[in-house]
Design an enzyme around this catalytic site. Structure first.
Site, PDB file in Angstrom:
ATOM      1  N   GLU A 146       0.836  -1.212   0.000  1.00 53.25           N
ATOM      2  CA  GLU A 146       0.000   0.000   0.000  1.00 53.25           C
ATOM      3  C   GLU A 146       0.872   1.265   0.000  1.00 53.25           C
ATOM      4  O   GLU A 146       0.617   2.220   0.733  1.00 53.25           O
ATOM      5  CB  GLU A 146      -0.968  -0.011   1.186  1.00 53.25           C
ATOM      6  CG  GLU A 146      -1.974  -1.146   1.104  1.00 53.25           C
ATOM      7  CD  GLU A 146      -3.016  -1.131   2.208  1.00 53.25           C
ATOM      8  OE1 GLU A 146      -4.149  -1.537   1.944  1.00 53.25           O
ATOM      9  OE2 GLU A 146      -2.693  -0.715   3.338  1.00 53.25           O
ATOM     10  N   GLU A 222      -6.317  -7.760  -0.863  1.00 51.03           N
ATOM     11  CA  GLU A 222      -6.930  -7.732   0.459  1.00 51.03           C
ATOM     12  C   GLU A 222      -8.416  -7.428   0.289  1.00 51.03           C
ATOM     13  O   GLU A 222      -8.789  -6.284   0.019  1.00 51.03           O
ATOM     14  CB  GLU A 222      -6.276  -6.676   1.360  1.00 51.03           C
ATOM     15  CG  GLU A 222      -4.845  -6.985   1.732  1.00 51.03           C
ATOM     16  CD  GLU A 222      -4.258  -5.970   2.703  1.00 51.03           C
ATOM     17  OE1 GLU A 222      -5.035  -5.207   3.334  1.00 51.03           O
ATOM     18  OE2 GLU A 222      -3.013  -5.925   2.824  1.00 51.03           O
TER      19      GLU A 222
END
EC number: 3.2.1.23
Length: 569
Positions: A146, A222
């Site tokens: 991320e 995710e």
């Protein structure tokens, strides 16, 4: 896979949040749900707890976890990026990085990259035999996590990619980011597969991915089917059918999905992380995450809803599960012995004298507590005592009498006065977890600058490191009347005839940690939502077991209950 298209149905399980004896149980339940892959992060701070000292044993034996996954029949996605987030202390970065006040993490800053290289020299060598290209189960690895939520340093991302490639990591490499322009632009790298992370609205998220990377496979690295909890919040829950329906929609569209989390586990010891939105938010000990498999390994309604979604997509056959793990009620444990922290300081800590109060990292300490002591001459009229800045919560004592709390929230000062004879001032500071996400990652602990009485900085400090990682020299005495609101260690024993999982219920206790046979099972705090701490059966032994509770505020009724039910929410 082998020149054939494959749809990955993966689930996140973190080996470092589960006792090793239960790894196979959790992986078999993932397989039984119809999944074909397991994904796990690799936390740098677990594997290099002190610079140059590496740990790959016990709960850190990641190679064994991967071998068990292979035995069970699962592919493996490994995420050894230096930073993992994961609601894990400092996002997996080792706290010793912060001993250097100039350190810049997650960027092309050479002193940081040098530390990453030293870690990768050791870590990635261990993964090579486990790669699919060498006959192992690892099919993909992540280069950063991320990153578009943090920065846009493409030179850094390229460096991490090349660091992996030159160490012969030749499986698929990928990045994962939120489905926005900013995040995908900042976090992606040329010639590296981009994936997205989200919890809902898959069509919109995949459309944004395709906008940036036309014709790339739709992969959600995710899929947030639950969520984590901070202290003082309600336990997060998501309707099982809603989570399963969103999952089914992605499967039917042909997307590959990684469930985050499939089984969450526990933030043992001091490894919980923290967030900072409008204020500091430390994560609780339980990482249950409202998963298909609960913190304690039980199937939840979400498991069955998710398995039904998979069963509509492919033939699963009969549900076959491992033998259930028993849960035991061992009853009341009277904590018959105790010791006051002030009396125990010289048993469990070494004194350091310094002009200024210094941070935990500068003391060479990772986690736990620090006690700062100084002496004020009097007389001085009542004035505010201020800590500049406290990370994260300080208990203030005058002549070892509790006066109040100074913390990172609203309690930013405390009024005290100094009589003619002067006072001993003690500040017991707790590291409640380093921030693991966002722009405030640089989160040194303890007292980071100084302490003021009125406008005057105080100097000449005695400092005691209290990492609580070795209490072998701590002595106990039969319970005596302890000073009100003092930090106290309590010790009790209980007998185990049949080993099973159990839970510590701490009614009437305020805030602290629990150690079982020397193993720190985590923090508790009366504000909830967690009301019990999980003790996995493998931490117990037949016969007499020892339990130590360190409560920062003491308790009026020194006994605990070992029950067979987890209380969360």
């Amino acid at each position: 896979m082998n020149d054939e298209p494959i749809q990955l149905i993966s689930g996140a399980i973190h080996y470092f949040r589960i006792v090793p004896e239960y790894w196979e149980d959790r992986l078999r339940k993932l397989k039984a749900c119809g999944f074909n892959c397991v994904e796990t992060y690799i936390p740098w701070n677990l594997h290099e707890p002190k610079e140059g000292e590496f740990n790959f044993s016990g709960i850190a034996d990641v190679e064994e976890f991967i071998r068990i996954a292979e035995k069970v029949g699962l592919y493996v996605i490994a995420r050894p990026s230096p930073y993992i987030c994961a609601e894990w202390e400092f996002g997996g970065l080792p706290s010793w990085l912060l001993a250097d006040s100039n350190m810049r993490v997650r960027s092309h800053y050479e002193p940081y990259l040098e530390k990453v290289d030293n870690y990768y020299d050791v870590l990635l060598e261990r993964f090579k035999p486990l790669l699919q290209t060498n006959g192992g189960p690892i099919i993909a690895m992540q280069i950063e996590n991320e990153y578009g939520s943090y920065g846009n340093d493409k030179r850094y991302l390229t460096y991490i990619k090349e660091a992996m490639v030159k160490r012969e990591i030749d499986v698929l490499l990928f990045t994962s980011d939120g489905p926005t322009d900013l995040m995908l632009q900042g976090g992606s790298v040329d010639n590296v597969l981009a994936t997205v992370n989200f919890g809902s609205r898959p069509k919109e998220s995949f459309a944004k991915l395709q906008e940036h990377f036309p014709n790339t496979p739709n992969i959600v690295m995710e899929y947030w089917n639950g969520w984590f909890d901070h202290w003082g919040e309600k336990h997060h829950q998501r309707d099982p059918q809603d989570a399963a329906d969103t999952f089914a929609e992605m499967l039917q569209s042909g997307a590959s999905v990684n469930f985050y989390m499939f089984h969450g586990g526990t933030n043992f010891g001091f490894y919980n992380g923290a967030n900072f939105d409008e204020n500091y938010q430390p994560t609780i000990t339980s990482y249950d995450y409202d998963c298909p498999i609960s913190e304690t390994g039980d199937l939840t309604p979400k498991f069955h809803a998710v398995r039904e979604a998979v069963a509509k997509h492919k033939d699963l056959g009969e549900l076959v599960l491992p033998e259930p793990i028993p849960k035991k009620k061992y009853g009341t444990v009277k904590m018959k012995e105790s010791n006051n922290l002030f009396e125990a300081l010289n048993q469990i800590s070494n004194l350091v004298k310094n002009t200024h109060p210094v941070s935990m990292e500068k003391l060479g300490q990772d986690y736990g507590f620090v006690l700062y002591r100084t002496f004020l001459k009097g007389p001085l009229d009542e004035a505010p005592l201020t800590i500049q800045d406290v990370r994260d919560r300080a208990l203030v004592y005058v002549n070892q009498e509790f006066k109040g709390v100074i913390d990172r929230w609203e309690n930013n000062k405390l009024m005290i006065e100094v009589p003619e004879e002067g006072i001993q001032l003690d500040l017991l500071v707790e590291n409640m977890g380093r921030i693991n996400y966002g722009p405030l990652l640089n989160d040194p602990k303890g007292i980071t600058e100084g302490v003021r009485f009125e406008r005057q900085f105080l100097f000449d400090w005695e400092i005691y490191s209290l990492p609580m990682d070795n209490l072998e020299n701590l002595t106990f005495n039969e319970n005596q009347l302890q000073p009100e609101e003092n930090p106290i260690f309590y010790m009790g024993t209980f007998e185990v005839k049949e080993i099973g999982d159990t839970f510590v219920e701490l009614a009437g206790w305020k805030k602290g940690i629990v150690l079982v046979n020397g193993f720190n099972i985590g923090r508790y705090w009366e504000i909830g939502p967690q009301k019990t701490l999980y003790i996995p059966g493998p931490l117990l032994k037949k016969g007499i077991n020892e339990i130590v509770v360190f409560d920062m505020h003491g308790t009026k009724n020194p006994e605990i209950e070992l029950i067979d039910t987890h209380k969360l929410g």
